[in-house]
Write a protein that holds these residues in place. Structure first.
Motif, PDB file in Angstrom:
ATOM      1  N   PRO A 228     100.163   2.799  39.267  1.00 20.20           N
ATOM      2  CA  PRO A 228     100.078   2.265  40.633  1.00 20.20           C
ATOM      3  C   PRO A 228     100.654   3.205  41.694  1.00 20.20           C
ATOM      4  N   ASP A 229     101.749   3.919  41.375  1.00 22.11           N
ATOM      5  CA  ASP A 229     102.341   4.799  42.381  1.00 22.11           C
ATOM      6  C   ASP A 229     101.546   6.081  42.595  1.00 22.11           C
ATOM      7  N   LYS A 230     100.549   6.328  41.741  1.00 25.81           N
ATOM      8  CA  LYS A 230      99.680   7.508  41.898  1.00 25.81           C
ATOM      9  C   LYS A 230      98.261   7.100  42.338  1.00 25.81           C
ATOM     10  N   TYR A 231      98.136   5.850  42.808  1.00 25.73           N
ATOM     11  CA  TYR A 231      96.812   5.325  43.138  1.00 25.73           C
ATOM     12  C   TYR A 231      96.129   6.173  44.212  1.00 25.73           C
ATOM     13  N   LEU A 232      96.890   6.585  45.231  1.00 30.72           N
ATOM     14  CA  LEU A 232      96.306   7.364  46.330  1.00 30.72           C
ATOM     15  C   LEU A 232      95.823   8.725  45.841  1.00 30.72           C
ATOM     16  N   VAL A 233      96.601   9.358  44.952  1.00 29.80           N
ATOM     17  CA  VAL A 233      96.185  10.653  44.395  1.00 29.80           C
ATOM     18  C   VAL A 233      94.894  10.485  43.592  1.00 29.80           C
ATOM     19  N   GLY A 234      94.826   9.413  42.797  1.00 31.63           N
ATOM     20  CA  GLY A 234      93.615   9.139  42.041  1.00 31.63           C
ATOM     21  C   GLY A 234      92.419   8.899  42.946  1.00 31.63           C
ATOM     22  N   MET A 235      92.648   8.236  44.072  1.00 36.45           N
ATOM     23  CA  MET A 235      91.570   7.986  45.014  1.00 36.45           C
ATOM     24  C   MET A 235      91.038   9.289  45.617  1.00 36.45           C
ATOM     25  N   VAL A 236      91.949  10.203  45.918  1.00 39.54           N
ATOM     26  CA  VAL A 236      91.542  11.508  46.472  1.00 39.54           C
ATOM     27  C   VAL A 236      90.691  12.279  45.467  1.00 39.54           C
TER      28      VAL A 236
ATOM     29  N   CYS B 221      81.269  -5.532  53.436  1.00 40.23           N
ATOM     30  CA  CYS B 221      82.282  -5.467  52.372  1.00 40.23           C
ATOM     31  C   CYS B 221      83.647  -5.085  52.912  1.00 40.23           C
ATOM     32  N   PHE B 222      83.680  -4.098  53.800  1.00 35.12           N
ATOM     33  CA  PHE B 222      84.974  -3.668  54.335  1.00 35.12           C
ATOM     34  C   PHE B 222      85.580  -4.753  55.211  1.00 35.12           C
ATOM     35  N   GLY B 223      84.736  -5.499  55.931  1.00 36.02           N
ATOM     36  CA  GLY B 223      85.250  -6.596  56.735  1.00 36.02           C
ATOM     37  C   GLY B 223      85.934  -7.657  55.885  1.00 36.02           C
ATOM     38  N   LEU B 224      85.382  -7.929  54.700  1.00 38.31           N
ATOM     39  CA  LEU B 224      85.994  -8.888  53.784  1.00 38.31           C
ATOM     40  C   LEU B 224      87.275  -8.354  53.162  1.00 38.31           C
ATOM     41  N   LEU B 225      87.300  -7.050  52.890  1.00 38.27           N
ATOM     42  CA  LEU B 225      88.406  -6.456  52.151  1.00 38.27           C
ATOM     43  C   LEU B 225      89.590  -6.101  53.039  1.00 38.27           C
ATOM     44  N   GLN B 226      89.341  -5.671  54.263  1.00 35.19           N
ATOM     45  CA  GLN B 226      90.373  -5.087  55.113  1.00 35.19           C
ATOM     46  C   GLN B 226      91.633  -5.949  55.272  1.00 35.19           C
ATOM     47  N   PRO B 227      91.510  -7.272  55.464  1.00 33.35           N
ATOM     48  CA  PRO B 227      92.734  -8.083  55.616  1.00 33.35           C
ATOM     49  C   PRO B 227      93.646  -8.067  54.391  1.00 33.35           C
ATOM     50  N   HIS B 228      93.125  -7.706  53.233  1.00 37.32           N
ATOM     51  CA  HIS B 228      93.906  -7.741  51.992  1.00 37.32           C
ATOM     52  C   HIS B 228      94.526  -6.388  51.630  1.00 37.32           C
ATOM     53  N   LEU B 229      94.182  -5.339  52.367  1.00 39.18           N
ATOM     54  CA  LEU B 229      94.650  -4.001  52.018  1.00 39.18           C
ATOM     55  C   LEU B 229      96.055  -3.745  52.542  1.00 39.18           C
TER      56      LEU B 229
ATOM     57  N   LEU C 207      84.298  -4.203  42.307  1.00 35.83           N
ATOM     58  CA  LEU C 207      85.068  -5.023  41.369  1.00 35.83           C
ATOM     59  C   LEU C 207      86.508  -4.530  41.255  1.00 35.83           C
ATOM     60  N   ARG C 208      86.671  -3.196  41.195  1.00 32.69           N
ATOM     61  CA  ARG C 208      88.019  -2.638  41.058  1.00 32.69           C
ATOM     62  C   ARG C 208      88.893  -2.996  42.259  1.00 32.69           C
ATOM     63  N   VAL C 209      88.348  -2.803  43.451  1.00 30.96           N
ATOM     64  CA  VAL C 209      89.125  -3.067  44.667  1.00 30.96           C
ATOM     65  C   VAL C 209      89.416  -4.560  44.798  1.00 30.96           C
ATOM     66  N   TRP C 210      88.424  -5.401  44.513  1.00 32.39           N
ATOM     67  CA  TRP C 210      88.629  -6.851  44.612  1.00 32.39           C
ATOM     68  C   TRP C 210      89.705  -7.310  43.626  1.00 32.39           C
ATOM     69  N   THR C 211      89.623  -6.816  42.401  1.00 36.10           N
ATOM     70  CA  THR C 211      90.597  -7.196  41.379  1.00 36.10           C
ATOM     71  C   THR C 211      91.993  -6.687  41.718  1.00 36.10           C
ATOM     72  N   THR C 212      92.078  -5.487  42.304  1.00 39.47           N
ATOM     73  CA  THR C 212      93.377  -4.885  42.603  1.00 39.47           C
ATOM     74  C   THR C 212      94.045  -5.511  43.818  1.00 39.47           C
ATOM     75  N   PHE C 213      93.281  -5.780  44.873  1.00 40.64           N
ATOM     76  CA  PHE C 213      93.894  -6.150  46.151  1.00 40.64           C
ATOM     77  C   PHE C 213      93.635  -7.592  46.589  1.00 40.64           C
ATOM     78  N   VAL C 214      92.630  -8.255  46.038  1.00 39.50           N
ATOM     79  CA  VAL C 214      92.282  -9.586  46.530  1.00 39.50           C
ATOM     80  C   VAL C 214      92.605 -10.656  45.497  1.00 39.50           C
ATOM     81  N   CYS C 215      91.880 -10.661  44.387  1.00 38.94           N
ATOM     82  CA  CYS C 215      92.061 -11.708  43.384  1.00 38.94           C
ATOM     83  C   CYS C 215      91.641 -11.195  42.018  1.00 38.94           C
TER      84      CYS C 215
END
Length: 222
Positions: free
Chosen positions: A91-99, A132-140, A182-190
């Motif tokens: 989890p602490d390397k999530y941003l590096v993995g995203m890059v 999709c981003f409109g739905l996700l943004q409040p949870h980020l 699916l990854r983003v929804w599972t990680t940040f929303v539900c």
């Protein structure tokens, strides 16, 4: 008639060879799903097991595809994907993995080229992206809002170019989009039931189809 028979035989032989060359990929996927999929704690062992199928796909592209920029950029994207999968395990390397994953998709974009534009596909992808981003943004988390929107934009561009190219590349782009959603929804929303399984199945499918697109014999449109 005889010529058609020989052509069919050659095609069957070539397809059989491709399947055999993908055996290490399928075997390593099975190994990961059976032994490491539900591992609760991040570890180097589980991370390497997760990366192994993509490593075999990179070897498949290197050994199978004809010389040319398309296969080279797909292989570079696969190698960057390995780094992304490795870092995103913690989890602490999530941003590096995203890059690293974003860089992979930039290589895929380079392979897929920029022509023809096909504005219908582009407009459709942009609408889906905004919804999709409109739905996700409040949870980020606030520190991830900008990186996620940049990453999502790169992914949408890759989907657009993959749809334009067609065949296995197009299906790959769709599976990539499903996997990342699916990854983003599972990680940040539900968390979803069997969410990680769905993420990895769609992800490996997307990568395998993109690797196969390099042996379809179509020149990329740059």
């Amino acid at each position: 008639m005889e010529a058609d028979g020989r052509e069919s035989e050659r095609r069957f032989t070539a397809d059989s060879l491709l399947v055999w060359r993908l055996v290490p990929f399928f075997a390593s996927c099975t190994f990961y799903f059976l032994l490491w999929l539900h591992s609760q704690e991040p570890s180097w062992t589980s991370a390497l097991a997760k990366c192994l199928p993509i490593h075999f796909l990179a070897l498949f592209v290197h050994n199978t595809t004809p010389l040319g920029p398309y296969g080279q950029f797909i292989r570079l994207g696969l190698l960057c994907s390995i780094l992304g999968d490795l870092f995103i395990t913690w989890p602490d390397k999530y941003l590096v993995g995203m890059v690293a994953s974003a860089l992979a998709h930039l290589f895929y974009l380079k392979a897929l080229g920029g022509l023809p534009t096909c504005r219908t596909f582009l407009q459709s992808v942009m609408i889906i992206f905004l919804l999709c981003f409109g739905l996700l943004q409040p949870h980020l988390p606030s520190h991830l809002s900008l990186p996620v929107v940049v990453y999502a934009a790169i992914l949408c561009l890759m989907l657009w170019r993959a749809l334009v190219r067609g065949r296995s590349a197009a299906v790959s782009g769709l599976f990539f989009s499903i996997s990342h959603a699916l990854r983003v929804w599972t990680t940040f929303v539900c968390p979803l039931p069997e969410g990680h399984l769905m993420v990895m199945v769609t992800y490996y499918t997307a990568q395998a189809l993109l690797a196969l697109s390099a042996v379809e014999g179509r020149a990329p449109q740059h």
